[in-house]
Write a protein that holds these residues in place. Structure first.
Motif, mmCIF file in Angstrom:
data_model
loop_
_atom_site.group_PDB
_atom_site.id
_atom_site.type_symbol
_atom_site.label_atom_id
_atom_site.label_comp_id
_atom_site.label_asym_id
_atom_site.label_seq_id
_atom_site.Cartn_x
_atom_site.Cartn_y
_atom_site.Cartn_z
ATOM 1 N N LEU A 56 -5.001 1.996 -4.837
ATOM 2 C CA LEU A 56 -5.906 1.459 -3.827
ATOM 3 C C LEU A 56 -7.334 1.661 -4.305
ATOM 4 O O LEU A 56 -7.612 2.618 -5.021
ATOM 5 C CB LEU A 56 -5.705 2.192 -2.493
ATOM 6 C CG LEU A 56 -4.341 2.035 -1.840
ATOM 7 C CD1 LEU A 56 -4.221 2.974 -0.654
ATOM 8 C CD2 LEU A 56 -4.134 0.608 -1.395
ATOM 9 N N GLN A 76 0.836 -1.204 0.000
ATOM 10 C CA GLN A 76 0.000 0.000 0.000
ATOM 11 C C GLN A 76 0.868 1.249 0.000
ATOM 12 O O GLN A 76 0.577 2.226 -0.691
ATOM 13 C CB GLN A 76 -0.946 -0.006 1.200
ATOM 14 C CG GLN A 76 -2.029 -1.047 1.091
ATOM 15 C CD GLN A 76 -2.864 -1.180 2.347
ATOM 16 O OE1 GLN A 76 -2.431 -0.840 3.443
ATOM 17 N NE2 GLN A 76 -4.069 -1.697 2.200
ATOM 18 N N LEU A 115 -6.621 -4.167 -5.181
ATOM 19 C CA LEU A 115 -5.991 -3.083 -5.924
ATOM 20 C C LEU A 115 -6.621 -2.981 -7.305
ATOM 21 O O LEU A 115 -7.043 -3.985 -7.883
ATOM 22 C CB LEU A 115 -4.484 -3.323 -6.047
ATOM 23 C CG LEU A 115 -3.716 -3.428 -4.736
ATOM 24 C CD1 LEU A 115 -2.234 -3.630 -5.011
ATOM 25 C CD2 LEU A 115 -3.936 -2.208 -3.862
#
Length: 149
Positions: free
Chosen positions: A64, A11, A50
């Motif tokens: 994201l 992330q 994702l």
């Protein structure tokens, strides 16, 4: 490296780098001394949900999902102030009570926050059972949650 830590790292990489393909994740992680296969990255991408979005340079890059791009700590703090009823401690368990209809969102935000003290959560309509890794972790986390309200 634990999956939870790897997910957090992925992330962060998405926010700091333009990642166009799975091999980019593998290469960057290898540069950081972390061995990972493309198959593992593929599973991580699916679990993190994702998505590919248009890149400024043309083509596409990983991002994201829209509902994860907010600051979970701010949302958790706001929900704690708005929906918190009580919190009880038993050994390494915390039972957090909310106004009815808010516990599922609370549990999701707690999970997304990636607290290292937490083993897992179970959410209902008005309560979240938080299973901590130790009794000391449970006390620390209880104090943290109380500080948010």
């Amino acid at each position: 490296m634990k999956k939870k830590d790897r997910h957090q790292l992925l992330q962060n990489l998405i926010q700091d780098h333009v990642i166009e393909k799975q091999e980019d994740f593998v290469r960057i992680l290898e540069e950081k001394g972390i061995e990972v296969t493309q198959a593992t990255i593929s599973r991580d991408i699916k679990e993190l949900q994702l998505v590919k979005v248009p890149a400024l340079s043309g083509g596409y890059r990983y991002s994201l999902p829209p509902d994860v791009q907010y600051d979970t700590s701010k949302k958790l703090e706001r929900l704690m102030r708005d929906a918190f009823v009580s919190i009880d401690l038993q050994d390494y368990f915390l039972l957090l009570h909310t106004i009815p209809g808010n516990a599922f969102a609370m549990g999701s935000l707690i999970d997304l926050s990636n607290f290292e003290e937490i083993f897992g959560t179970i959410s209902g309509d008005d309560s979240v059972l938080i299973i901590c890794r130790s009794a000391e972790s449970a006390k620390k986390l209880k104090n943290h949650f109380i500080s948010l309200i």
